[in-house]
Scaffold this motif. Structure first.
Motif, short mmCIF file in Angstrom:
data_model
loop_
_atom_site.label_atom_id
_atom_site.label_comp_id
_atom_site.label_asym_id
_atom_site.label_seq_id
_atom_site.Cartn_x
_atom_site.Cartn_y
_atom_site.Cartn_z
N MET B 2 -16.03 -11.82 23.60
CA MET B 2 -16.28 -11.78 22.16
C MET B 2 -14.96 -11.93 21.41
O MET B 2 -13.99 -11.23 21.68
CB MET B 2 -16.89 -10.44 21.77
CG MET B 2 -18.11 -10.07 22.55
SD MET B 2 -19.50 -11.06 22.02
CE MET B 2 -20.80 -10.28 22.90
N ILE B 3 -14.94 -12.84 20.51
CA ILE B 3 -13.75 -13.01 19.69
C ILE B 3 -14.26 -13.06 18.25
O ILE B 3 -15.31 -13.63 18.00
CB ILE B 3 -13.04 -14.34 20.02
CG1 ILE B 3 -12.58 -14.34 21.48
CG2 ILE B 3 -11.85 -14.58 19.10
CD1 ILE B 3 -12.13 -15.66 22.00
N THR B 5 -15.00 -14.15 14.61
CA THR B 5 -15.18 -15.52 14.13
C THR B 5 -13.92 -16.04 13.46
O THR B 5 -13.43 -15.43 12.52
CB THR B 5 -16.32 -15.53 13.10
OG1 THR B 5 -17.37 -14.74 13.62
CG2 THR B 5 -16.80 -16.93 12.86
N ARG B 109 -18.81 -20.83 22.17
CA ARG B 109 -19.32 -19.75 21.33
C ARG B 109 -20.75 -20.09 20.94
O ARG B 109 -21.02 -21.18 20.44
CB ARG B 109 -18.46 -19.58 20.08
CG ARG B 109 -18.73 -18.30 19.33
CD ARG B 109 -17.60 -18.04 18.36
NE ARG B 109 -17.51 -19.16 17.42
CZ ARG B 109 -18.06 -19.15 16.21
NH1 ARG B 109 -18.73 -18.11 15.80
NH2 ARG B 109 -17.95 -20.18 15.43
N ILE B 110 -21.65 -19.15 21.18
CA ILE B 110 -23.06 -19.40 20.95
C ILE B 110 -23.63 -18.31 20.09
O ILE B 110 -23.37 -17.13 20.32
CB ILE B 110 -23.81 -19.45 22.28
CG1 ILE B 110 -23.41 -20.69 23.05
CG2 ILE B 110 -25.32 -19.44 22.06
CD1 ILE B 110 -23.61 -20.55 24.50
N ARG B 111 -24.41 -18.69 19.09
CA ARG B 111 -25.06 -17.68 18.28
C ARG B 111 -26.55 -17.89 18.40
O ARG B 111 -27.07 -18.91 17.98
CB ARG B 111 -24.60 -17.78 16.84
CG ARG B 111 -23.07 -17.65 16.75
CD ARG B 111 -22.57 -17.84 15.36
NE ARG B 111 -22.92 -16.71 14.53
CZ ARG B 111 -23.35 -16.84 13.29
NH1 ARG B 111 -23.49 -18.02 12.75
NH2 ARG B 111 -23.61 -15.77 12.58
#
Lengths: 287, 436
Positions: B2-3, B5, B109-111
């Motif tokens: 996790m980074i 945004t 990165r996936i949301r």
């Protein structure tokens, strides 16, 4: 029409080692374990119903192996071919009960390996919480034990064996035994998915291991063999289940607590290893 | 990992929160030797356990880059096409996006939920009934029992398997199983849908239904990544495309441009299409099967090459080829495809027409009076065979445009016609001939 916006769950994949951020890793492990529960249940139901639907004799296969082993060994023992010392319980009952416990342990070990190899085609295609495979396999181990329990209960009735009140604590020791088996299984499963050698060696290894465990003979008291049996990590846990069910006290409480602690810690480490290793396995087996 | 945004995407046309998938500088290496590959796997696990693993740009012995420095961005409701030859890394990219394997460099990165339409019917157990398998399959895809129950009826309805739902899956036809798998996957309500060549299942009707469903999902704001060898599927669904070649990004731009480039490269980069005429390069003798197509074009009745066709006009399809030996049973087949569906097919097999071809250069001309296709972009596939099965040469994709001169509209087919007004009593006749 746009879908209503809800806060989206965000995931980021990078090459960086997960162990560099242990707190985040443990949080994710916990989250996935919770997320895996329902899937594990589905897989368990799927596997058990498929297993029994394609079998005519069904549950029969759960009792037969301990009965057959016990029969053979009792014959050999009565004919004085085997020289087995006095057991606290009638020998056929002793063997059957111990065999059922050993098999539960052995299933916990090999079950994880088989489950991973069966789920391989699914795992290389879909990213679901890998914990579901472990949980569903644990479910199977306990399900199979529950069937064996029918055998065990009838043994106690048939041989009119005394039951100690501590029998209600026996499941605790049994759980520790399964934990130990699962821990070993989790360490082996990812490697076994890469190299076939593990599964081949395991059959051999478990066969040999059985003879170092007081299953078909009582706990030896002296000699080099006795030391070997005592050092066997399965011995204190398996004996504890038997003690709690029949004797009402633990013959080796220190060994039991030590092994239980090791099994619990080992299970956590095994889980961590499994989780970390699986993506690399998926990468290699499907490439 | 996790980074938080990053807030540095000021130049983007739409807000950063709309980005559901962002891939930055992702590379992945693979190894060609299985034994070494397994060993590297163990090595990777060990370095991961010791916490040593990080960005890694060096290749070990016999490794190669399956993907090299790929970046892309996908927003809600967008569709991205992935094109490239076999082995160009399309599937590897999808697998990294779905989190199955980890990148060696870069980040993804996936949301939101990612649903792979890659493994249809994963976890199907042939012994169990369709009903049981829907539950197992959809929970593998990440749904809770409650969610599955809520969707169950629409899954069964979509899959069109009716009463067979309570029969074991091994009694299903392959089409039924595929439909069930597709229905399960498409009902998972994802934010991102990864589609890998799966739209080749089932019959035409089901295919059309799948396309409609995908269209609905698009309208609902779901983002797509589509891998297909069928250029029309990509052209019709994606605004943007990424062209991969041996793991490298050749181009990342609008689909029209990419497809043109891809089609050009399909002909080994040497075929040239200039104002309606496609010229194929000479094949080396080792690749030739005895007959090679050399040129392809449409001509009008005055033998002038046409850049665009007009609905209703008479045209000739001219196929030039060179044969290196005597072939006595040659036939030509032509398929014309629009949006993934063959709209026109004709060939020697229909017309009971075969040619006797001595060595030399030849041209087959097919006269098509009142060419009836509606305006649009078409792909033509031409193959020349000796007898029914032996394919001598193929042109996979000849792209052409049909326009209208106003004589047809609001329909799919330009009907050649002539009108007549018969008036009884007086003698008067008016003839409006639609065809020249």
């Amino acid at each position: 029409m746009q879908k209503p916006r809800q806060p989206l769950h965000e995931v980021i994949y990078t090459p960086e080692s997960y162990l560099r951020h242990p707190i985040r890793l443990f949080k994710e492990m916990g989250r996935d374990l919770l997320a895996a529960r329902e899937l594990a249940w589905r897989l368990l139901v799927r596997d058990i119903s498929a297993q029994y639907r394609q079998s005519f004799l069904g549950f029969f296969w759960a009792f037969v192996p301990p009965i057959v082993t016990a029969l053979g060994l009792t014959l050999a023992n009565n004919a004085k071919i085997l020289n087995i010392g006095e057991t606290d319980l009638p020998y056929p009952a002793y063997v059957m009960f111990s065999m059922a416990l050993w098999q539960t342990f052995a299933e916990a070990v090999s079950g994880q390996i088989q489950a991973v190899s069966l789920a391989k085609p699914m795992m290389v295609r879909i990213n679901f919480p890998r914990e579901a495979i472990i949980l569903s396999q644990l479910g199977q181990v306990f399900f199979n034990f529950a069937i064996k329990l029918i055998l065990i209960v009838s043994l106690f009735l048939w041989f009119k064996m005394p039951i100690a009140w501590t029998v209600i604590l026996a499941p605790v020791a049994l759980i520790h035994l399964v934990m130990l088996g699962t821990c070993i299984g989790l360490f082996l499963a990812p490697i076994a998915a890469l190299y076939e050698d593990i599964s081949k060696g395991l059959t051999l290894g478990l066969g040999f291991w059985l003879f170092l465990t007081p299953v078909i003979y009582p706990v030896p008291q002296e000699g080099a063999f006795a030391t070997l049996v005592r050092l066997n990590p399965v011995t204190p846990l398996l004996v504890a289940v038997r003690d709690l069910a029949t004797m009402g006290h633990l013959s080796d409480p220190k060994g039991f607590w030590w092994m239980s602690a090791i099994a619990m810690l080992g299970l956590l480490v095994g889980w961590l290893f499994y989780r970390i290793a699986m993506p690399f396995v998926v990468e290699r087996v499907s490439a | 990992m996790m980074i938080s945004t990053p807030e540095n995407q000021i130049a983007d046309p739409s807000p950063e929160e709309d980005v559901v998938l962002s891939v930055e500088g992702v590379s992945k290496k693979f190894c060609r030797s299985l034994k070494r590959s397994l060993f590297y796997g163990v090595q990777d696990i060990a370095s991961e356990l010791l916490g040593l693993r990080q960005q890694n740009n060096t290749l070990r012995t016999r490794e190669f880059w399956a993907l090299k420095d790929v970046s892309l961005k996908l927003r809600r409701g967008e569709a991205l096409g992935l094109v490239g030859a076999n082995g160009s890394g399309k599937t590897t990219l999808l697998r990294i996006i779905s989190g199955l394997i980890r990148p060696d460099t870069g980040s993804v990165r996936i949301r939101g939920r990612v649903a792979p339409l890659i493994a249809l019917g994963a976890g199907f157990n042939p012994i169990l009934t369709g009903r049981e398998n829907i539950f197992a399959n959809m929970s593998i895809l990440g749904l809770s029992t409650k969610e599955i129950k809520a969707r169950f009826d629409s899954v069964v309805e979509f899959a069109e398997i009716g009463d067979a739902i309570d029969s074991p899956v091994h009694s299903y036809s392959s089409g039924m199983a595929a439909r069930l798998g597709f229905a399960c996957a498409i009902h998972t309500n994802p934010e991102i849908l990864l589609i890998d060549e799966v739209l080749a299942v089932g019959d035409i009707q089901f295919l059309a239904k799948c396309h409609r469903r995908l269209h609905e999902l698009r309208e609902q704001g779901i983002a797509f990544v589509l891998v297909s060898h069928n250029p029309q599927a990509i052209l019709s669904m994606c605004q943007q495309s990424l062209y991969l070649q041996k793991g490298n990004v050749v181009a990342y731009s609008d689909t029209e441009t990419i497809m043109n480039q891809y089609e050009e490269d399909l002909f080994l980069g040497a075929a040239q299409k200039v104002s309606g005429l496609l010229r194929m390069p000479d094949k080396p003798a080792s690749e030739s099967l005895g007959l090679d197509i050399t040129s392809l074009c449409f001509k009008d009745t005055n033998n002038q090459i046409l850049e665009e066709l007009i609905s209703g006009e008479t045209v000739q399809l001219c196929i030039g080829f060179t044969s290196h030996k005597l072939l006595d049973d040659v036939n030509v087949r032509i398929s014309i495809i629009k949006e993934g569906q063959t709209v026109l097919y004709f060939g020697g097999s229909n017309d009971k027409l075969t040619f006797y071809i001595p060595p030399g250069h030849h041209e087959v001309k097919v006269l098509l009076p009142n060419f009836g296709l509606s305006p649009g972009v078409y792909i033509m596939r031409v193959d020349i065979r000796n007898s029914a099965l032996f394919i001598l040469d193929i042109v996979e994709a000849f792209r052409f445009v049909v326009r209208t001169n106003g004589r047809m509209s609001k329909c799919l087919f330009c009907q050649p016609r002539s009108w007549e007004l018969a008036t009884y009593g007086k003698t008067a006749k008016e003839d409006v001939n639609a065809s020249p």
